[in-house]
Scaffold this motif. Structure first.
Motif, PDB file in Angstrom:
ATOM      1  N   GLY A 132       6.716 -32.686  61.474  1.00 11.89           N
ATOM      2  CA  GLY A 132       8.049 -33.240  61.692  1.00 11.89           C
ATOM      3  C   GLY A 132       8.242 -33.740  63.107  1.00 11.89           C
ATOM      4  N   ALA A 133       9.487 -33.669  63.551  1.00  7.26           N
ATOM      5  CA  ALA A 133       9.876 -34.189  64.861  1.00  7.26           C
ATOM      6  C   ALA A 133       9.453 -33.250  65.978  1.00  7.26           C
ATOM      7  CB  ALA A 133      11.383 -34.384  64.905  1.00  7.26           C
ATOM      8  N   PHE A 134       9.227 -33.836  67.155  1.00  8.33           N
ATOM      9  CA  PHE A 134       8.880 -33.061  68.335  1.00  8.33           C
ATOM     10  C   PHE A 134       9.485 -33.719  69.565  1.00  8.33           C
ATOM     11  CE2 PHE A 134       5.659 -36.311  68.305  1.00  8.33           C
ATOM     12  CZ  PHE A 134       5.470 -36.617  69.635  1.00  8.33           C
ATOM     13  N   ILE A 135       9.619 -32.931  70.626  1.00  9.31           N
ATOM     14  CA  ILE A 135      10.051 -33.415  71.937  1.00  9.31           C
ATOM     15  C   ILE A 135       9.026 -32.909  72.941  1.00  9.31           C
ATOM     16  CG2 ILE A 135      11.806 -33.278  73.723  1.00  9.31           C
ATOM     17  CD1 ILE A 135      13.870 -32.805  71.502  1.00  9.31           C
ATOM     18  N   MET A 136       8.474 -33.818  73.747  1.00 15.63           N
ATOM     19  CA  MET A 136       7.450 -33.453  74.721  1.00 15.63           C
ATOM     20  C   MET A 136       7.881 -33.851  76.117  1.00 15.63           C
ATOM     21  SD  MET A 136       3.451 -34.548  74.809  1.00 15.63           S
ATOM     22  CE  MET A 136       2.952 -33.400  73.565  1.00 15.63           C
ATOM     23  N   PHE A 143       9.136 -37.610  75.982  1.00 10.95           N
ATOM     24  CA  PHE A 143       8.799 -38.325  74.755  1.00 10.95           C
ATOM     25  C   PHE A 143       9.374 -37.570  73.568  1.00 10.95           C
ATOM     26  CE2 PHE A 143       5.285 -38.725  77.717  1.00 10.95           C
ATOM     27  CZ  PHE A 143       5.177 -40.096  77.836  1.00 10.95           C
ATOM     28  N   LYS A 144       9.710 -38.321  72.522  1.00 11.26           N
ATOM     29  CA  LYS A 144      10.037 -37.696  71.242  1.00 11.26           C
ATOM     30  C   LYS A 144       9.411 -38.544  70.155  1.00 11.26           C
ATOM     31  CE  LYS A 144      14.596 -39.760  70.691  1.00 11.26           C
ATOM     32  NZ  LYS A 144      15.992 -39.499  70.404  1.00 11.26           N
ATOM     33  N   VAL A 162       7.192 -42.908  68.251  1.00 13.23           N
ATOM     34  CA  VAL A 162       7.327 -42.367  69.597  1.00 13.23           C
ATOM     35  C   VAL A 162       8.293 -43.208  70.419  1.00 13.23           C
ATOM     36  CG1 VAL A 162       6.098 -41.822  71.728  1.00 13.23           C
ATOM     37  CG2 VAL A 162       4.992 -41.456  69.527  1.00 13.23           C
ATOM     38  N   SER A 163       9.171 -42.546  71.116  1.00 13.36           N
ATOM     39  CA  SER A 163      10.026 -43.198  72.101  1.00 13.36           C
ATOM     40  C   SER A 163      10.167 -42.238  73.275  1.00 13.36           C
ATOM     41  CB  SER A 163      11.396 -43.550  71.516  1.00 13.36           C
ATOM     42  OG  SER A 163      12.083 -42.368  71.164  1.00 13.36           O
TER      43      SER A 163
END
Length: 171
Positions: A132-136, A143-144, A162-163
């Motif tokens: 699923g979704a992630f935030i880095m 980045f997400k 990715v954005s």
């Protein structure tokens, strides 16, 4: 009373029990799997000649025949050239794969972190993936995206949708 009448009465009673009464069907409930070992508020250290390789902490832990399940799990791995820490509300270790769910946080000693609702880490290939979704975050970069594939050995990242914000260094 005639003895023949007595035997006829007994035989008729036994035949009526045999013909008219049916055996009871007892339904046994399904038994859930029972843990072989249960731990509470624990820390497990893996140590070799070089020192502490990994630390596994948890609020509760259960060992089953083919897996370990831990709540409020924190796994610190220092066996590679960098130190990495993974934390989640729930974790399962099975067949050299760590499955993390609910509030997953991954951090490395080089200021790189990511957050997700679920993650899977393969100990053999050092591949960390999310469906699923992630935030880095890496230093000041953000980045997400979706479906993260992070090879921790080669330090390569693949993801979809990715954005983010990436700051370039000026020389």
């Amino acid at each position: 009373m005639n003895i023949n009448l007595f035997f006829i009465t007994i035989i008729s009673l036994l035949l009526s029990v045999f013909l008219f009464f049916k055996p009871l069907k007892l339904e046994l409930p399904d038994h859930k799997e029972i843990a072989q070992l249960e731990l509470k508020n624990f820390q497990i250290y893996e140590i070799n000649k070089k020192g502490v390789q990994s630390i596994l902490k948890g609020l509760t832990g259960e060992r089953y025949e083919n897996r370990y399940e831990v709540t409020d799990v924190t796994f610190k791995d220092a066996s590679k050239e960098f130190i990495q820490v993974m934390h989640a509300d729930h974790g399962r270790h099975q067949d050299d794969i760590i499955y993390l769910t609910d509030n997953v946080i991954y951090a490395r000693d080089n200021n790189m972190t990511f957050k997700s609702d679920e993650a899977m880490y393969d100990l053999n290939t050092s591949l960390l993936t999310t469906k699923g979704a992630f935030i880095m975050r890496a230093n000041q970069n953000y980045f997400k995206g979706q479906q993260l594939h992070f090879n921790t050995k080669e330090n390569t990242i693949l993801a979809k949708k990715v954005s983010g914000l990436y700051l370039l260094e000026q020389k």
